[in-house]
Scaffold this motif. Structure first.
Motif, PDB file in Angstrom:
ATOM      1  N   PHE A 338     -16.176   5.355  -2.908  1.00 60.01           N
ATOM      2  CA  PHE A 338     -15.016   5.267  -3.796  1.00 60.01           C
ATOM      3  C   PHE A 338     -15.345   4.346  -4.963  1.00 60.01           C
ATOM      4  CE2 PHE A 338     -13.166   7.116  -0.180  1.00 60.01           C
ATOM      5  CZ  PHE A 338     -11.882   7.557  -0.462  1.00 60.01           C
ATOM      6  N   SER A 342      -6.849   2.940  -4.656  1.00 58.00           N
ATOM      7  CA  SER A 342      -5.460   2.830  -5.089  1.00 58.00           C
ATOM      8  C   SER A 342      -4.680   1.959  -4.103  1.00 58.00           C
ATOM      9  CB  SER A 342      -4.840   4.228  -5.162  1.00 58.00           C
ATOM     10  OG  SER A 342      -3.435   4.168  -5.252  1.00 58.00           O
ATOM     11  N   SER A 345      -4.009   3.915  -1.185  1.00 56.35           N
ATOM     12  CA  SER A 345      -5.206   4.490  -0.575  1.00 56.35           C
ATOM     13  C   SER A 345      -5.008   4.794   0.911  1.00 56.35           C
ATOM     14  CB  SER A 345      -6.390   3.539  -0.738  1.00 56.35           C
ATOM     15  OG  SER A 345      -7.551   4.105  -0.161  1.00 56.35           O
ATOM     16  N   GLU A 394      -7.676   7.708  -7.534  1.00 53.79           N
ATOM     17  CA  GLU A 394      -8.970   7.308  -6.978  1.00 53.79           C
ATOM     18  C   GLU A 394     -10.057   8.296  -7.400  1.00 53.79           C
ATOM     19  OE1 GLU A 394      -7.669   5.033  -2.857  1.00 53.79           O
ATOM     20  OE2 GLU A 394      -8.155   7.169  -2.772  1.00 53.79           O
TER      21      GLU A 394
END
Length: 405
Positions: A338, A342, A345, A394
Motif C-alpha cells: 500500500f 485510508s 482502511s 488507497e
C-alpha cells in the motif's frame, strides 16, 4: 402515426426507430414535441429492412440513402447503380461465407479433438512412494511411516501416515492433509468461479496481475530446476502453476501448499486430465504445519501466500517457513504493498507493516536473499468483488522479487 404506434406496427422498439432517425435514415415530421411518421417514413423503413436482409450494414445503407435522396437517380441510373452495388455485396458475401466455412471446419476439428480428450480417462495422481523419505512430522520433524493405504502405480491415493510421536496425517484423493481435518468437496464449481473472477475484477487489476504472472514465469524459466524441489505457498486454483507446469523438468518436484482442500482437488483434477508426467505433491495445511524436513526446498514461490497470511497475522510469513528453504535457496515472490492507508482502511493497524514496500524489502534482505531482479507494478485504486481489500483513496502496487541466498 406517432413513434410508439409506428414501432408497434413494424415490430421494432422505439430505441431502434430513434437510432434510424439519428442516422438520418428515417426523417419524420416534427410537430411541437412529437414526431409523426407518414408513408414516406414507412417506405424508407421498408427499404432499410430490405437492405439489412441482404447483409448491408447501417453505414452502407446510409450511403445508399444519400445516393437515393441527393442523386434522384433516373430508372436507368438506379438499375445500373443497384446492379453494381448488389454485385459487389454478393461477391463480398461469397468471400465471407468461404472464410466462415473454413473457420467452421477448424472449429469442428478442435471440438472433436477436445471431445476425444474429455473421453480419455484421467491419470490418477497421488503421492509418489519415493516421496515418503522426505515427509516429516511438523511437530517433531521425524520421518512419517505409511500405516495403511491404497496404492496405484506407485502413487498413494488414500491412506494414513504416522509419526512415532503419535501425530497422524491422512491422504485422501492423493492429497496429504496436515493439522486439522479438512472436508473434501466437489471442486467442479470452481471452473465457473474463475470466469466470475475475470468478469468481476477491475480490468487494470487483471492487467497488472497478468504482467506480474509473465514476469515471474520468465524468471522461473531461466532456472535449472532439474532434480530440484519447488514449493508454492497458497497455490489456490493454480493461476501460476497452470502457466509453468509444462516447462518443468520431469525430475523436478513441485509442492503445492494451500489450506483450501476444494481448490487443491480442483487443481489436481485439471493436472490429471492433462496427463502430465511432472511430479507434484499436494499438501493441504496451514503454512506453519507443512510436513517437510528442514532445508528441503530449492525454490520458494510466494505469489499470494505472504500477502494473504498478512491480512490476519503480524508475523512475516517468510520468517515462519524459512527453516524449510535450503541455505542456497531461491525466492520468487509477489507482494501487495500500500502506498497509503485510508482512515477507513480494511487492513488492521497491527498488520500494516507487512503491506509496506520498505518493510517487505527489509524482511527479505534479513533472510539473506540477494536481489537478482525486481519489479513494481503500476498503481491501482480498484480491485473488484474478489479483491476488495482496499478502499477509496488507497493506492496499491505489487512488488515482485527474484533473488538467491
Amino acid at each position: 402515426m406517432r413513434i410508439g404506434k409506428f414501432g408497434q406496427v413494424n415490430g421494432l422498439t422505439i430505441d431502434t426507430i430513434r437510432h434510424y432517425m439519428d442516422l438520418g435514415l428515417i426523417v419524420p415530421e416534427k410537430k411541437g414535441g412529437q414526431y409523426f411518421f407518414d408513408e414516406v417514413c414507412q417506405k424508407d423503413l421498408e427499404h432499410i429492412l430490405e437492405l439489412k436482409g441482404m447483409g448491408f450494414s447501417l453505414n452502407e445503407i446510409k450511403t445508399i440513402s444519400h445516393y437515393k435522396n441527393f442523386g434522384q437517380l433516373t430508372p436507368y441510373e438506379e438499375d445500373t447503380y443497384y446492379q453494381s452495388l448488389f454485385l459487389d455485396k454478393y461477391e463480398n458475401l461469397e468471400h465471407e461465407i468461404n472464410n466462415l466455412m473454413k473457420a467452421k471446419k477448424k472449429l469442428k476439428l478442435k471440438l472433436d479433438e477436445l471431445s476425444a480428450k474429455t473421453l480419455e480417462s484421467s491419470s490418477k495422481m497421488g503421492i509418489d512412494l519415493t516421496l515418503l523419505g522426505m515427509l516429516t512430522c511438523h511437530h517433531c520433524n521425524s520421518l512419517l511411516t505409511l500405516k495403511e493405504g491404497v496404492i496405484n502405480r506407485n502413487q498413494i491415493i488414500s491412506g494414513k501416515l504416522q509419526c512415532n510421536c503419535g501425530e497422524e496425517y491422512l491422504i485422501e484423493s492423493g492429497i496429504l492433509m496436515a493439522g486439522k481435518q479438512f472436508k473434501l468437496k466437489n471442486g467442479n464449481q470452481l471452473e465457473n468461479n474463475i470466469s466470475k473472477y475475470i468478469h468481476e475484477t477491475d480490468p487494470l487489476f487483471l492487467e497488472n496481475l497478468n504482467k506480474g504472472l509473465h514476469w515471474s514465469k520468465r524468471k522461473l524459466e531461466q532456472m535449472d530446476l532439474h532434480q530440484k524441489v519447488v514449493m508454492e505457498l497458497g497455490t489456490g486454483v493454480g493461476f501460476f502453476l497452470r502457466n509453468v507446469y509444462q516447462s518443468l523438468p520431469e525430475d523436478c518436484l513441485y509442492i503445492c501448499v494451500d489450506h483450501n482442500l476444494e481448490r487443491h482437488q480442483f487443481l489436481k483434477n485439471l493436472l490429471e486430465r492433462s496427463h502430465t508426467k511432472r511430479k507434484f505433491l499436494f499438501i493441504c495445511a496451514d503454512f506453519l504445519e507443512i510436513p517437510l524436513p528442514h532445508c528441503s526446498v530449492n525454490l520458494l514461490i510466494d505469489g499470494t501466500g505472504t500477502s494473504n497470511y498478512s491480512f490476519e497475522n503480524e508475523e512475516f510469513l517468510l520468517n515462519q517457513v524459512d527453516s524449510l528453504i535450503k541455505p542456497e535457496g531461491y525466492l520468487l515472490g509477489t507482494y501487495l504493498t500500500f502506498r497509503n492507508f485510508s482512515h477507513k482502511s480494511k487492513i488492521a493497524a497491527g498488520y500494516r507493516d507487512n503491506f509496506t514496500l520498505n518493510h517487505i524489502k527489509k524482511k527479505i534482505n534479513g533472510l539473506r536473499y540477494k536481489t537478482l531482479d525486481e519489479k513494481i507494478s503500476d498503481p491501482i485504486t480498484r480491485g473488484g468483488k474478489y479483491e476488495d481489500f482496499f478502499v477509496e483513496g488507497e493506492e496499491v502496487v505489487s512488488y515482485s522479487f527474484f533473488g538467491k541466498r
